[in-house]
Scaffold this active site. Structure first.
Site, PDB file in Angstrom:
ATOM      1  NE  ARG A 178      -7.126  17.864   9.459  1.00 30.81           N
ATOM      2  CZ  ARG A 178      -8.094  18.656   9.929  1.00 30.81           C
ATOM      3  NH1 ARG A 178      -7.788  19.789  10.549  1.00 30.81           N
ATOM      4  NH2 ARG A 178      -9.357  18.333   9.793  1.00 30.81           N
ATOM      5  N   GLY A 225       0.818  -1.219   0.000  1.00 28.56           N
ATOM      6  CA  GLY A 225       0.000   0.000   0.000  1.00 28.56           C
ATOM      7  C   GLY A 225       0.846   1.259   0.000  1.00 28.56           C
ATOM      8  CB  SER A 270      -4.522   7.960  12.950  1.00 27.98           C
ATOM      9  OG  SER A 270      -5.111   9.150  12.499  1.00 27.98           O
ATOM     10  CE1 TYR A 295      -8.322   4.733   9.747  1.00 26.28           C
ATOM     11  CE2 TYR A 295      -8.920   6.912  10.576  1.00 26.28           C
ATOM     12  CZ  TYR A 295      -7.974   6.027  10.117  1.00 26.28           C
ATOM     13  OH  TYR A 295      -6.669   6.430  10.024  1.00 26.28           O
ATOM     14  N   GLY A 350     -17.496  15.828  10.752  1.00 25.84           N
ATOM     15  CA  GLY A 350     -16.440  15.089  11.445  1.00 25.84           C
ATOM     16  C   GLY A 350     -15.058  15.734  11.377  1.00 25.84           C
ATOM     17  CG  LEU A 409      -6.202  18.852   0.654  1.00 22.45           C
ATOM     18  CD1 LEU A 409      -7.445  19.434  -0.022  1.00 22.45           C
ATOM     19  CD2 LEU A 409      -5.716  19.793   1.761  1.00 22.45           C
ATOM     20  CE  LYS A 439      -5.846   5.167   2.755  1.00 26.14           C
ATOM     21  NZ  LYS A 439      -4.830   6.071   2.321  1.00 26.14           N
ATOM     22  CE  LYS A 466      -5.448   3.590  11.821  1.00 26.40           C
ATOM     23  NZ  LYS A 466      -4.531   2.566  11.306  1.00 26.40           N
TER      24      LYS A 466
HETATM   25  C1  UD1 Z   1      -8.428  12.043   7.482  1.00 30.02           C
HETATM   26  C2  UD1 Z   1      -9.210  11.343   8.534  1.00 30.02           C
HETATM   27  C3  UD1 Z   1      -8.254  10.778   9.531  1.00 30.02           C
HETATM   28  C4  UD1 Z   1      -7.296   9.810   8.837  1.00 30.02           C
HETATM   29  C5  UD1 Z   1      -6.587  10.533   7.714  1.00 30.02           C
HETATM   30  C6  UD1 Z   1      -5.746   9.570   6.881  1.00 30.02           C
HETATM   31  C7  UD1 Z   1     -11.361  12.546   8.649  1.00 30.02           C
HETATM   32  C8  UD1 Z   1     -12.255  13.363   9.496  1.00 30.02           C
HETATM   33  N1  UD1 Z   1     -10.166  12.249   9.152  1.00 30.02           N
HETATM   34  O1  UD1 Z   1      -7.721  13.128   8.081  1.00 30.02           O
HETATM   35  O2  UD1 Z   1      -8.974  10.111  10.531  1.00 30.02           O
HETATM   36  O3  UD1 Z   1      -6.372   9.312   9.760  1.00 30.02           O
HETATM   37  O4  UD1 Z   1      -7.523  11.149   6.849  1.00 30.02           O
HETATM   38  O5  UD1 Z   1      -6.529   8.803   6.030  1.00 30.02           O
HETATM   39  O6  UD1 Z   1     -11.691  12.181   7.555  1.00 30.02           O
HETATM   40  N2  UD1 Z   1     -10.289  18.714   2.435  1.00 30.02           N
HETATM   41  C9  UD1 Z   1     -10.902  19.553   1.534  1.00 30.02           C
HETATM   42  N3  UD1 Z   1     -11.326  19.016   0.347  1.00 30.02           N
HETATM   43  C10 UD1 Z   1     -11.170  17.696   0.022  1.00 30.02           C
HETATM   44  C11 UD1 Z   1     -10.539  16.845   0.970  1.00 30.02           C
HETATM   45  C12 UD1 Z   1     -10.120  17.379   2.170  1.00 30.02           C
HETATM   46  O7  UD1 Z   1     -11.070  20.746   1.782  1.00 30.02           O
HETATM   47  O8  UD1 Z   1     -11.587  17.280  -1.052  1.00 30.02           O
HETATM   48  C13 UD1 Z   1      -9.788  19.276   3.720  1.00 30.02           C
HETATM   49  C14 UD1 Z   1     -10.420  18.677   4.941  1.00 30.02           C
HETATM   50  O9  UD1 Z   1     -11.576  19.364   5.306  1.00 30.02           O
HETATM   51  C15 UD1 Z   1      -9.284  18.848   5.976  1.00 30.02           C
HETATM   52  C16 UD1 Z   1      -8.010  18.765   5.132  1.00 30.02           C
HETATM   53  O10 UD1 Z   1      -8.418  19.005   3.794  1.00 30.02           O
HETATM   54  O11 UD1 Z   1      -9.361  20.106   6.534  1.00 30.02           O
HETATM   55  C17 UD1 Z   1      -7.327  17.417   5.203  1.00 30.02           C
HETATM   56  O12 UD1 Z   1      -8.289  16.422   4.883  1.00 30.02           O
HETATM   57  P1  UD1 Z   1      -7.870  14.885   4.672  1.00 30.02           P
HETATM   58  O13 UD1 Z   1      -6.757  14.791   3.711  1.00 30.02           O
HETATM   59  O14 UD1 Z   1      -9.121  14.122   4.355  1.00 30.02           O
HETATM   60  O15 UD1 Z   1      -7.285  14.469   6.092  1.00 30.02           O
HETATM   61  P2  UD1 Z   1      -7.969  14.572   7.552  1.00 30.02           P
HETATM   62  O16 UD1 Z   1      -9.402  14.839   7.472  1.00 30.02           O
HETATM   63  O17 UD1 Z   1      -7.131  15.507   8.352  1.00 30.02           O
END
Ligand code: UD1
Length: 342
Positions: free
Chosen positions: A235, A14, A128, A153, A301, A204, A88, A157
Protein backbone atom coordinates in the site's frame (compact mmCIF):
# COMPACT_ATOMS: atom_id res chain seq x y z
CA UNK A 1 -7.45 44.14 1.88
CA UNK A 2 -9.47 41.31 0.39
CA UNK A 3 -11.87 39.44 2.61
CA UNK A 4 -10.73 36.07 3.96
CA UNK A 5 -12.13 33.11 2.04
CA UNK A 6 -14.33 30.80 4.07
CA UNK A 7 -14.14 27.02 3.75
CA UNK A 8 -16.81 24.66 5.06
CA UNK A 9 -15.32 21.40 6.31
CA UNK A 10 -18.10 18.84 6.63
CA UNK A 11 -17.01 16.09 8.97
CA UNK A 12 -14.47 18.56 10.29
CA UNK A 13 -14.32 16.98 13.75
CA UNK A 14 -13.22 13.62 12.33
CA UNK A 15 -9.78 12.21 11.70
CA UNK A 16 -8.86 13.75 8.35
CA UNK A 17 -11.26 16.70 8.65
CA UNK A 18 -9.61 17.94 11.85
CA UNK A 19 -6.12 17.83 10.31
CA UNK A 20 -7.41 19.69 7.26
CA UNK A 21 -9.05 22.32 9.50
CA UNK A 22 -5.69 22.95 11.20
CA UNK A 23 -3.91 23.42 7.86
CA UNK A 24 -6.61 25.71 6.47
CA UNK A 25 -6.59 27.91 9.57
CA UNK A 26 -2.80 28.01 9.52
CA UNK A 27 -2.93 29.08 5.86
CA UNK A 28 -5.15 32.02 6.84
CA UNK A 29 -8.54 30.72 5.71
CA UNK A 30 -11.71 31.00 7.74
CA UNK A 31 -13.23 27.62 8.48
CA UNK A 32 -16.71 26.51 9.44
CA UNK A 33 -16.74 23.00 10.88
CA UNK A 34 -19.89 20.95 10.38
CA UNK A 35 -20.27 17.65 12.17
CA UNK A 36 -23.10 15.60 13.63
CA UNK A 37 -20.72 13.64 15.91
CA UNK A 38 -22.17 10.37 14.67
CA UNK A 39 -18.73 8.77 14.45
CA UNK A 40 -16.51 10.96 16.62
CA UNK A 41 -16.52 12.98 19.81
CA UNK A 42 -15.25 16.50 20.52
CA UNK A 43 -11.64 15.51 21.19
CA UNK A 44 -10.35 16.47 17.76
CA UNK A 45 -12.35 19.69 17.60
CA UNK A 46 -10.86 20.77 20.94
CA UNK A 47 -7.44 19.65 19.70
CA UNK A 48 -7.81 21.85 16.61
CA UNK A 49 -8.59 24.83 18.88
CA UNK A 50 -5.59 24.10 21.10
CA UNK A 51 -3.19 23.76 18.14
CA UNK A 52 -4.36 26.85 16.26
CA UNK A 53 -5.45 29.11 19.12
CA UNK A 54 -8.69 29.67 17.20
CA UNK A 55 -12.24 28.36 17.71
CA UNK A 56 -13.72 27.93 14.24
CA UNK A 57 -17.54 28.06 14.26
CA UNK A 58 -18.91 24.58 14.93
CA UNK A 59 -22.22 23.76 13.27
CA UNK A 60 -23.63 20.64 14.84
CA UNK A 61 -25.77 19.54 11.92
CA UNK A 62 -26.43 16.42 9.90
CA UNK A 63 -25.53 17.16 6.28
CA UNK A 64 -28.24 14.68 5.23
CA UNK A 65 -30.73 17.31 6.41
CA UNK A 66 -31.14 19.58 3.37
CA UNK A 67 -32.80 22.35 5.39
CA UNK A 68 -29.99 22.34 7.92
CA UNK A 69 -27.38 22.60 5.16
CA UNK A 70 -29.33 25.43 3.51
CA UNK A 71 -29.50 27.17 6.91
CA UNK A 72 -25.75 26.84 7.36
CA UNK A 73 -25.12 28.34 3.93
CA UNK A 74 -27.40 31.25 4.74
CA UNK A 75 -25.64 31.94 8.06
CA UNK A 76 -22.12 31.85 6.60
CA UNK A 77 -20.71 33.04 3.32
CA UNK A 78 -19.17 29.76 2.17
CA UNK A 79 -16.64 30.06 -0.66
CA UNK A 80 -15.62 26.41 -0.76
CA UNK A 81 -16.57 23.12 0.86
CA UNK A 82 -14.43 20.11 1.63
CA UNK A 83 -16.68 17.13 2.11
CA UNK A 84 -15.67 14.45 4.62
CA UNK A 85 -19.02 13.76 6.24
CA UNK A 86 -19.40 10.14 5.21
CA UNK A 87 -19.26 6.61 6.57
CA UNK A 88 -16.14 4.62 5.72
CA UNK A 89 -16.27 1.08 7.10
CA UNK A 90 -16.08 -1.34 4.18
CA UNK A 91 -17.53 -4.37 6.02
CA UNK A 92 -20.39 -2.41 7.57
CA UNK A 93 -21.30 -1.04 4.13
CA UNK A 94 -21.75 -4.59 2.84
CA UNK A 95 -24.18 -5.33 5.69
CA UNK A 96 -25.96 -1.97 5.60
CA UNK A 97 -25.83 -0.75 1.99
CA UNK A 98 -28.83 1.58 2.31
CA UNK A 99 -27.28 3.30 5.30
CA UNK A 100 -24.16 3.97 3.24
CA UNK A 101 -25.93 5.05 0.05
CA UNK A 102 -28.34 7.29 1.96
CA UNK A 103 -25.75 8.92 4.17
CA UNK A 104 -22.82 9.27 1.77
CA UNK A 105 -24.81 10.38 -1.26
CA UNK A 106 -27.46 12.55 0.40
CA UNK A 107 -25.03 14.64 2.40
CA UNK A 108 -22.94 15.34 -0.68
CA UNK A 109 -25.96 16.17 -2.84
CA UNK A 110 -27.21 18.62 -0.21
CA UNK A 111 -23.93 20.51 -0.19
CA UNK A 112 -23.82 20.64 -4.00
CA UNK A 113 -27.43 21.83 -4.04
CA UNK A 114 -26.64 24.66 -1.64
CA UNK A 115 -23.88 25.87 -3.99
CA UNK A 116 -26.06 25.37 -7.08
CA UNK A 117 -28.78 27.49 -5.41
CA UNK A 118 -26.21 30.28 -5.18
CA UNK A 119 -24.96 29.91 -8.74
CA UNK A 120 -21.76 28.06 -7.92
CA UNK A 121 -18.78 27.63 -5.63
CA UNK A 122 -15.83 25.36 -5.07
CA UNK A 123 -16.14 21.75 -3.92
CA UNK A 124 -13.43 19.35 -2.88
CA UNK A 125 -14.47 15.74 -2.52
CA UNK A 126 -12.55 13.18 -0.47
CA UNK A 127 -12.34 10.19 -2.75
CA UNK A 128 -10.24 7.08 -2.37
CA UNK A 129 -7.76 4.83 -4.13
CA UNK A 130 -10.45 2.20 -3.64
CA UNK A 131 -11.85 3.40 -7.01
CA UNK A 132 -8.87 1.70 -8.75
CA UNK A 133 -9.74 -1.71 -7.26
CA UNK A 134 -7.04 -4.26 -8.14
CA UNK A 135 -5.09 -2.23 -10.71
CA UNK A 136 -3.66 -3.82 -13.86
CA UNK A 137 -0.55 -1.69 -13.54
CA UNK A 138 1.15 0.01 -10.62
CA UNK A 139 1.69 2.76 -9.74
CA UNK A 140 -1.74 4.09 -10.69
CA UNK A 141 -2.21 7.42 -12.43
CA UNK A 142 -5.44 9.39 -12.58
CA UNK A 143 -5.91 7.86 -16.04
CA UNK A 144 -5.82 4.30 -14.72
CA UNK A 145 -9.26 2.77 -15.13
CA UNK A 146 -11.71 2.72 -12.26
CA UNK A 147 -12.70 -0.85 -11.46
CA UNK A 148 -16.18 -2.00 -10.43
CA UNK A 149 -16.49 -1.33 -6.71
CA UNK A 150 -16.32 -4.35 -4.43
CA UNK A 151 -18.34 -2.74 -1.64
CA UNK A 152 -21.16 -0.21 -1.28
CA UNK A 153 -18.65 2.07 0.48
CA UNK A 154 -16.35 1.98 -2.55
CA UNK A 155 -19.32 2.49 -4.83
CA UNK A 156 -20.36 5.65 -2.96
CA UNK A 157 -16.88 7.08 -3.70
CA UNK A 158 -17.29 6.38 -7.42
CA UNK A 159 -20.86 7.68 -7.52
CA UNK A 160 -19.93 10.89 -5.64
CA UNK A 161 -17.08 11.51 -8.10
CA UNK A 162 -19.60 11.17 -10.93
CA UNK A 163 -22.16 13.38 -9.19
CA UNK A 164 -19.50 16.06 -8.77
CA UNK A 165 -18.36 15.80 -12.41
CA UNK A 166 -21.94 16.00 -13.75
CA UNK A 167 -23.00 18.85 -11.44
CA UNK A 168 -19.90 20.88 -12.31
CA UNK A 169 -20.64 20.43 -15.98
CA UNK A 170 -24.26 21.56 -15.52
CA UNK A 171 -23.61 24.55 -13.24
CA UNK A 172 -21.43 27.22 -14.79
CA UNK A 173 -20.13 28.71 -11.54
CA UNK A 174 -19.24 25.43 -9.90
CA UNK A 175 -15.75 23.92 -9.78
CA UNK A 176 -14.82 20.56 -8.30
CA UNK A 177 -11.75 18.58 -7.35
CA UNK A 178 -11.72 14.94 -6.27
CA UNK A 179 -8.71 13.92 -4.22
CA UNK A 180 -8.09 10.18 -4.28
CA UNK A 181 -6.44 9.31 -0.98
CA UNK A 182 -4.24 6.28 -0.64
CA UNK A 183 -3.80 5.06 2.96
CA UNK A 184 -3.81 8.01 5.40
CA UNK A 185 -2.02 7.22 8.66
CA UNK A 186 -0.41 8.95 11.62
CA UNK A 187 -1.35 11.98 13.65
CA UNK A 188 -0.51 15.64 14.14
CA UNK A 189 3.00 16.09 15.62
CA UNK A 190 1.42 17.82 18.65
CA UNK A 191 -0.42 14.54 19.46
CA UNK A 192 -3.52 16.66 20.10
CA UNK A 193 -5.52 15.28 17.15
CA UNK A 194 -5.55 11.86 15.54
CA UNK A 195 -7.59 8.84 14.59
CA UNK A 196 -10.16 7.68 17.17
CA UNK A 197 -11.78 4.53 15.81
CA UNK A 198 -14.85 3.26 17.63
CA UNK A 199 -14.74 -0.40 18.57
CA UNK A 200 -12.33 -2.78 16.87
CA UNK A 201 -10.26 -0.90 14.28
CA UNK A 202 -10.64 -2.01 10.66
CA UNK A 203 -7.51 -0.23 9.47
CA UNK A 204 -3.97 -1.40 9.98
CA UNK A 205 -2.24 1.41 11.88
CA UNK A 206 -4.88 1.92 14.61
CA UNK A 207 -4.80 -1.85 15.11
CA UNK A 208 -1.01 -1.73 15.44
CA UNK A 209 -1.02 1.14 17.96
CA UNK A 210 -3.82 -0.47 20.00
CA UNK A 211 -1.90 -3.75 20.07
CA UNK A 212 1.24 -1.92 21.21
CA UNK A 213 -0.85 -0.22 23.92
CA UNK A 214 -2.18 -3.60 25.11
CA UNK A 215 -5.78 -2.84 24.11
CA UNK A 216 -5.62 -5.64 21.50
CA UNK A 217 -3.80 -8.87 22.19
CA UNK A 218 -2.43 -9.62 18.76
CA UNK A 219 -2.33 -8.07 15.31
CA UNK A 220 -3.48 -10.40 12.55
CA UNK A 221 -1.62 -9.83 9.30
CA UNK A 222 -4.15 -10.75 6.66
CA UNK A 223 -2.36 -12.99 4.18
CA UNK A 224 1.33 -13.75 3.66
CA UNK A 225 0.92 -15.60 0.38
CA UNK A 226 0.32 -12.62 -1.92
CA UNK A 227 2.51 -12.35 -5.03
CA UNK A 228 4.66 -9.60 -3.43
CA UNK A 229 8.31 -9.71 -2.24
CA UNK A 230 7.42 -10.73 1.34
CA UNK A 231 3.96 -12.16 0.66
CA UNK A 232 2.03 -9.32 2.36
CA UNK A 233 0.01 -6.61 0.60
CA UNK A 234 1.55 -3.41 -0.70
CA UNK A 235 0.00 0.00 0.00
CA UNK A 236 0.90 3.67 -0.23
CA UNK A 237 0.76 4.98 3.34
CA UNK A 238 0.45 8.77 3.40
CA UNK A 239 0.98 10.92 6.47
CA UNK A 240 -2.27 12.63 7.46
CA UNK A 241 -0.59 16.05 7.78
CA UNK A 242 0.88 15.71 4.28
CA UNK A 243 -2.57 14.68 3.10
CA UNK A 244 -4.14 17.69 4.84
CA UNK A 245 -1.68 20.05 3.14
CA UNK A 246 -2.81 18.71 -0.25
CA UNK A 247 -6.30 20.06 0.56
CA UNK A 248 -4.99 23.54 1.27
CA UNK A 249 -3.09 23.46 -2.04
CA UNK A 250 -6.20 22.26 -3.91
CA UNK A 251 -8.49 24.89 -2.36
CA UNK A 252 -5.96 27.64 -3.13
CA UNK A 253 -5.76 26.40 -6.72
CA UNK A 254 -9.53 26.81 -7.00
CA UNK A 255 -9.57 30.27 -5.42
CA UNK A 256 -6.71 31.49 -7.59
CA UNK A 257 -8.43 30.28 -10.76
CA UNK A 258 -5.56 27.97 -11.64
CA UNK A 259 -7.65 24.92 -12.56
CA UNK A 260 -7.15 23.56 -16.06
CA UNK A 261 -10.65 22.05 -16.14
CA UNK A 262 -13.66 22.78 -13.94
CA UNK A 263 -13.47 19.22 -12.63
CA UNK A 264 -10.11 17.72 -11.75
CA UNK A 265 -8.85 14.57 -10.08
CA UNK A 266 -5.60 14.10 -8.19
CA UNK A 267 -3.96 11.12 -6.55
CA UNK A 268 -2.75 11.94 -3.07
CA UNK A 269 -0.06 9.46 -2.17
CA UNK A 270 3.67 9.20 -1.70
CA UNK A 271 4.50 6.98 -4.68
CA UNK A 272 6.26 4.61 -2.26
CA UNK A 273 4.84 1.11 -1.78
CA UNK A 274 5.27 -0.52 1.62
CA UNK A 275 4.26 -4.02 2.65
CA UNK A 276 2.31 -4.76 5.81
CA UNK A 277 5.39 -6.44 7.26
CA UNK A 278 7.64 -3.52 6.36
CA UNK A 279 5.21 -1.17 8.08
CA UNK A 280 5.07 -3.34 11.21
CA UNK A 281 8.88 -3.55 11.35
CA UNK A 282 9.26 0.20 10.84
CA UNK A 283 6.78 0.78 13.69
CA UNK A 284 8.74 -1.54 15.99
CA UNK A 285 12.07 0.03 15.11
CA UNK A 286 11.16 3.69 15.39
CA UNK A 287 9.25 3.23 18.65
CA UNK A 288 11.59 0.63 20.20
CA UNK A 289 8.79 -1.92 20.66
CA UNK A 290 8.05 -5.56 19.87
CA UNK A 291 4.63 -6.05 18.38
CA UNK A 292 2.68 -9.24 18.95
CA UNK A 293 1.53 -10.34 15.49
CA UNK A 294 0.60 -13.50 13.64
CA UNK A 295 -0.25 -14.39 10.09
CA UNK A 296 -3.92 -14.95 9.38
CA UNK A 297 -5.93 -15.79 6.25
CA UNK A 298 -6.45 -13.13 3.61
CA UNK A 299 -9.22 -10.59 4.26
CA UNK A 300 -12.05 -10.68 1.72
CA UNK A 301 -11.96 -7.77 -0.70
CA UNK A 302 -8.29 -6.81 -0.15
CA UNK A 303 -6.24 -6.00 -3.22
CA UNK A 304 -2.67 -7.23 -3.58
CA UNK A 305 -0.93 -3.98 -4.38
CA UNK A 306 -1.88 -0.39 -5.02
CA UNK A 307 0.24 2.73 -4.85
CA UNK A 308 0.10 6.17 -6.39
CA UNK A 309 1.86 7.92 -9.16
CA UNK A 310 1.54 11.34 -7.45
CA UNK A 311 3.31 13.31 -10.20
CA UNK A 312 0.19 15.16 -11.34
CA UNK A 313 -0.47 16.47 -7.81
CA UNK A 314 3.25 17.24 -7.40
CA UNK A 315 3.24 19.29 -10.58
CA UNK A 316 -0.19 20.91 -10.59
CA UNK A 317 -0.86 21.41 -6.89
CA UNK A 318 2.77 22.18 -6.04
CA UNK A 319 2.38 19.57 -3.34
CA UNK A 320 4.58 16.68 -2.29
CA UNK A 321 4.50 14.25 0.62
CA UNK A 322 7.41 15.15 2.89
CA UNK A 323 7.17 13.14 6.09
CA UNK A 324 9.07 9.87 6.42
CA UNK A 325 7.21 6.74 7.42
CA UNK A 326 9.27 6.75 10.64
CA UNK A 327 8.05 10.23 11.59
CA UNK A 328 4.51 9.18 10.76
CA UNK A 329 4.60 5.96 12.77
CA UNK A 330 6.15 7.74 15.71
CA UNK A 331 3.32 10.33 15.58
CA UNK A 332 0.75 7.50 15.48
CA UNK A 333 2.26 5.98 18.63
CA UNK A 334 2.53 9.36 20.39
CA UNK A 335 -1.19 9.92 19.72
CA UNK A 336 -2.18 6.46 20.99
CA UNK A 337 -0.16 7.07 24.17
CA UNK A 338 -1.74 10.50 24.57
CA UNK A 339 -5.33 9.20 24.41
CA UNK A 340 -4.56 6.19 26.64
CA UNK A 341 -2.67 8.32 29.16
CA UNK A 342 0.41 6.08 28.77
C1 UD1 B 1 -9.31 0.29 3.44
C2 UD1 B 1 -10.46 0.11 2.52
C3 UD1 B 1 -10.50 1.28 1.59
C4 UD1 B 1 -10.64 2.57 2.39
C5 UD1 B 1 -9.50 2.68 3.38
C6 UD1 B 1 -9.69 3.86 4.32
C7 UD1 B 1 -10.73 -2.33 2.29
C8 UD1 B 1 -10.70 -3.47 1.36
N1 UD1 B 1 -10.36 -1.15 1.81
O1 UD1 B 1 -8.10 0.29 2.68
O2 UD1 B 1 -11.58 1.13 0.72
O3 UD1 B 1 -10.64 3.67 1.52
O4 UD1 B 1 -9.43 1.51 4.17
O5 UD1 B 1 -10.64 3.61 5.29
O6 UD1 B 1 -11.07 -2.45 3.44
N2 UD1 B 1 -4.31 -5.34 7.54
C9 UD1 B 1 -3.87 -6.38 8.32
N3 UD1 B 1 -4.39 -6.49 9.59
C10 UD1 B 1 -5.32 -5.63 10.09
C11 UD1 B 1 -5.77 -4.57 9.26
C12 UD1 B 1 -5.26 -4.46 7.98
O7 UD1 B 1 -3.03 -7.18 7.91
O8 UD1 B 1 -5.75 -5.80 11.22
C13 UD1 B 1 -3.74 -5.18 6.17
C14 UD1 B 1 -4.75 -5.28 5.06
O9 UD1 B 1 -4.90 -6.60 4.64
C15 UD1 B 1 -4.09 -4.38 3.99
C16 UD1 B 1 -3.32 -3.34 4.80
O10 UD1 B 1 -3.18 -3.89 6.10
O11 UD1 B 1 -3.19 -5.13 3.26
C17 UD1 B 1 -4.03 -2.01 4.90
O12 UD1 B 1 -5.34 -2.25 5.39
P1 UD1 B 1 -6.32 -1.04 5.80
O13 UD1 B 1 -5.63 -0.13 6.74
O14 UD1 B 1 -7.61 -1.65 6.26
O15 UD1 B 1 -6.50 -0.24 4.44
P2 UD1 B 1 -7.01 -0.77 3.00
O16 UD1 B 1 -7.60 -2.10 3.08
O17 UD1 B 1 -5.87 -0.57 2.05
Amino acid sequence: MSEKKCVLVSGGAGYIGSHVTVELLSAGYEVVVADNFSNCDRTNYEGVCAITGQRPPLEEIDCCDAKAVEGLFSRHKIDAAIHFAAFKAVGESVEEPLLYYRNNLTSFINILQAFANRGGGNVLFSSSATVYGEPDETPVTEQSPRKPATSPYGNTKQICEDILRDTVSACAGLRGIALRYFNPIGAHPSALIGELPRGIPNNLVPFITQTAAGVREVLSIFGNDYPTPDGTCLRDYIDVVDLARAHTCAVTRMFEGRMREDYEIFNVGTGRPLSVLELVRAFEKVNGLKLNYRFAPRRAGDVTAVWADPSLANRELGWKATRSVEETLSSAWAWEKHIRGI
